[in-house]
Design an enzyme around this catalytic site. Structure first.
Site, PDB file in Angstrom:
ATOM      1  N   ARG A  88       6.975   4.152   7.781  1.00 34.49           N
ATOM      2  CA  ARG A  88       6.040   3.533   6.998  1.00 34.49           C
ATOM      3  C   ARG A  88       4.715   3.891   7.648  1.00 34.49           C
ATOM      4  O   ARG A  88       4.395   3.375   8.654  1.00 34.49           O
ATOM      5  CB  ARG A  88       6.051   2.128   6.648  1.00 34.49           C
ATOM      6  N   HIS A 136      -4.560   0.423   3.662  1.00 31.49           N
ATOM      7  CA  HIS A 136      -4.042  -0.579   4.525  1.00 31.49           C
ATOM      8  C   HIS A 136      -5.580  -0.831   5.470  1.00 31.49           C
ATOM      9  O   HIS A 136      -5.739  -0.562   6.523  1.00 31.49           O
ATOM     10  CB  HIS A 136      -3.154  -0.021   5.573  1.00 31.49           C
ATOM     11  N   GLU A 181      -1.207  -6.295   2.345  1.00 30.92           N
ATOM     12  CA  GLU A 181      -1.633  -7.252   2.522  1.00 30.92           C
ATOM     13  C   GLU A 181      -2.847  -7.696   2.048  1.00 30.92           C
ATOM     14  O   GLU A 181      -3.857  -8.030   2.755  1.00 30.92           O
ATOM     15  CB  GLU A 181      -1.758  -7.715   4.249  1.00 30.92           C
ATOM     16  N   ASN A 309       5.794  -8.639   4.576  1.00 31.68           N
ATOM     17  CA  ASN A 309       5.509  -9.106   5.835  1.00 31.68           C
ATOM     18  C   ASN A 309       5.699 -10.226   6.577  1.00 31.68           C
ATOM     19  O   ASN A 309       4.984 -11.355   6.005  1.00 31.68           O
ATOM     20  CB  ASN A 309       4.188  -8.294   6.225  1.00 31.68           C
ATOM     21  N   TYR A 311       5.810 -12.753  10.112  1.00 28.78           N
ATOM     22  CA  TYR A 311       5.572 -12.958  11.598  1.00 28.78           C
ATOM     23  C   TYR A 311       5.880 -14.114  12.062  1.00 28.78           C
ATOM     24  O   TYR A 311       6.539 -14.660  13.241  1.00 28.78           O
ATOM     25  CB  TYR A 311       4.185 -12.469  12.018  1.00 28.78           C
ATOM     26  N   GLU A 386       6.923  -5.366   7.509  1.00 27.29           N
ATOM     27  CA  GLU A 386       6.685  -5.407   8.670  1.00 27.29           C
ATOM     28  C   GLU A 386       7.207  -6.537   9.240  1.00 27.29           C
ATOM     29  O   GLU A 386       7.327  -7.663   8.777  1.00 27.29           O
ATOM     30  CB  GLU A 386       4.970  -5.622   8.735  1.00 27.29           C
TER      31      GLU A 386
HETATM   32  O1  IFM Z   1      -1.556  -5.019  12.740  1.00 24.48           O
HETATM   33  C1  IFM Z   1      -1.302  -5.925  11.639  1.00 24.48           C
HETATM   34  C2  IFM Z   1      -0.950  -4.976  10.481  1.00 24.48           C
HETATM   35  O2  IFM Z   1      -2.033  -4.038  10.473  1.00 24.48           O
HETATM   36  C3  IFM Z   1      -0.873  -5.791   9.215  1.00 24.48           C
HETATM   37  N1  IFM Z   1       0.008  -6.889   9.280  1.00 24.48           N
HETATM   38  C4  IFM Z   1      -0.217  -7.674  10.694  1.00 24.48           C
HETATM   39  C5  IFM Z   1      -0.002  -6.860  12.046  1.00 24.48           C
HETATM   40  C6  IFM Z   1      -0.140  -7.599  13.219  1.00 24.48           C
HETATM   41  O3  IFM Z   1      -1.235  -8.603  13.100  1.00 24.48           O
END
Ligand code: IFM
Length: 487
Positions: A88, A136, A181, A309, A311, A386
């Site tokens: 990606r 992006h 995002e 995405n 985290y 992500e």
């Molecule tokens: O690096 C970023 C990415 O560009 C978008 N999502 C989160 C990642 C980590 O912060």
């Protein structure tokens, strides 16, 4: 775990993924390409922001980054070593139509398109499926000068740009992702101002939310026209929002944050309406009169998949105003509350393991998010576009070889893959997983200080070295399965 538990887990079979599951890794143009003034590219808002003193840690910028623009063949060779089945990446809009203005898209730059066309060809030749993100965060600066995402014309030009890219690459690219995002573009870019263009204006942020949604809808229509065979998706950084306690006040704070982080994008795109509670929560800021009558029909054009995405978890507490507000920054969530949702939500600092970003680690959130989406939008294909972690890596010399023993990153990936496996087992139609990130890269306002890559980049020489997490991931891909404990 006791020694016996570890032995039992090691002996148990690894958790297999469905046949054809996409194993990928992700990057973004400004974070890796460099070559910012080459082949006709003009500045984006991130060039401007990064070159403004005080905006990015250490004065870092993306001028060179990983020099992927010149080294993409080397990077594809590394993807082949890992066995990736998909990659990606994002397209830099200022390379494609460098003279865009609010009034007109301007001429297409053959050199810019050519770079991505070659990249796609070489990926396909290597047996790697390209998954292309159209935006992006690197908005052409000329559009920002005319209001950026607060200007409806930006969404219109984005639809036209999408049609150009789809016309050039749509015969070879099976998946297009419109936006990455949009929450970050709107709230970090226009509310907290920690991202480009660095504005701090709540009305602008909410206007940007709508124009980003509209841009997505216009791009979906363009992609359907110009690349009818391609799958169309959007990637959202959805939050697993959890109230800190069972109190009604914490539950209400969590509802507000869920509205502004998740539902203000999910609902217009997947249901064709803005959530009534979000409109009510933000009524003192704006009456949303920037939403034109026909917009929601455009925004809710059907999509084929949703990119997620994830985290870290988002714990929310009602803020009582008796002491200074806490804002543990799990992925910048604190941007939403102070500027838009009123002054009554805070993000309490959590105990427990954290990444180098200070983000809490809790894979349950990924499973819960995927299951929520499956429950609320049955039948919608899901992709984890992500997931990954920054840790401070150390390069060691082992018998003359450079080695990065990043066991914490491998364990982060493993536990989150187990969460994806659990979600699939409970019925969520997850078709792929992309590690963020393939390479260490420019981590926006943090500059190069935070390393998310499974491949180490030595920024002085640009030498690439596979970290142990890359070797771990390669074995997951080879076996199409995730182990129950780290080998
Ligand atoms: O690096 C970023 C990415 O560009 C978008 N999502 C989160 C990642 C980590 O912060």
């Amino acid at each position: 775990m006791t020694t016996q538990h570890v032995a039992a887990a090691q002996a148990a079979p690894a958790l297999s993924f469905p046949e054809g599951f996409l194993w990928g890794s992700a990057t973004a143009a400004y974070q890796i390409e460099g070559a910012v003034a080459e082949d006709g590219r003009t500045p984006s808002i991130w060039d401007t922001f990064a070159h403004t003193p005080g905006r990015v840690a250490n004065g870092d910028n993306g001028d060179v980054a990983d020099d992927h623009y010149h080294r993409f063949r080397e990077d594809i060779a590394l993807m082949v070593r890992l066995g990736l089945t998909s990659y990606r990446f994002s397209i830099a809009w200022p390379r494609i139509t460098p003279e865009v203005t609010a009034e007109r898209l301007g001429p297409v730059n053959p050199a810019g398109l050519g770079f991505y066309s070659t990249l796609v060809d070489e990926l396909l030749a290597a047996g790697i499926t390209p998954s292309v993100t159209l935006y992006h965060w690197d908005l052409p600066q000329a559009l920002e000068d005319a209001g950026g995402w607060t200007n409806r014309a930006t969404a219109e030009r984005f639809g036209e740009y999408a049609e150009v890219v789809a016309g050039a690459l749509g015969d070879r690219v099976p998946v297009f992702i419109t936006l990455n995002e949009p929450w970050c573009s709107a709230f970090l870019g226009y509310a907290s101002g920690v991202h480009a263009p660095g504005r701090t204006d709540a009305v602008a942020a909410l206007t940007a939310v709508h124009h980003l949604n509209l841009a997505h809808g216009l791009a979906v229509a363009a992609l359907r026209r110009a690349a009818p065979a391609a799958k169309v998706a959007i990637t959202l950084n959805l939050a697993w929002v959890t109230p800190e306690t069972a109190s009604a006040a914490d539950a209400d704070a969590a509802r507000r944050i869920d509205g502004l982080q998740n539902r203000v994008f999910l609902d217009p795109i997947l249901r064709g309406t803005y959530p009534s509670d979000v409109l009510a929560d933000t009524a003192s800021v704006t009456d949303w009169s920037f939403v034109a009558p026909a917009d929601l029909a455009v925004i809710s054009a059907p999509i084929d998949a949703l990119g997620v995405n994830y985290y870290s978890p988002t714990i929310v507490r009602h803020w009582t105003r008796e002491r200074p507000k806490e804002s543990a920054d799990g992925h910048g969530d604190s941007a939403t509350s102070p500027w838009v949702a009123g002054e009554d939500a805070e993000f309490p600092t959590q105990n427990g393991p954290k990444t180098d970003m200070g983000w809490g680690i809790d894979p349950r959130g990924l499973r819960e998010l995927l299951l929520r989406l499956h429950r609320e939008h049955p039948g919608l294909q899901l992709m984890v576009t992500e997931n990954g972690a920054a840790f401070p890596d150390t390069v060691e010399n082992v018998d003359g070889d450079r080695c990065i023993n990043d066991v914490a990153r491998s364990e982060y990936l493993r536990t989150h893959l187990v969460a994806v496996h659990e979600a699939i087992a409970e019925g969520a139609p997850v078709v792929g997983y992309y590690v963020w990130s393939l390479l260490d890269n420019f981590e926006w306002a943090y500059g190069y200080g935070k390393r998310f890559g499974i491949i180490h980049v030595e920024y002085t020489t640009l030498e690439r070295t596979l970290k142990d997490s890359a070797l771990f991931y390669a074995e997951v891909i080879r076996s199409n399965a995730v182990p129950r404990v780290l080998p």
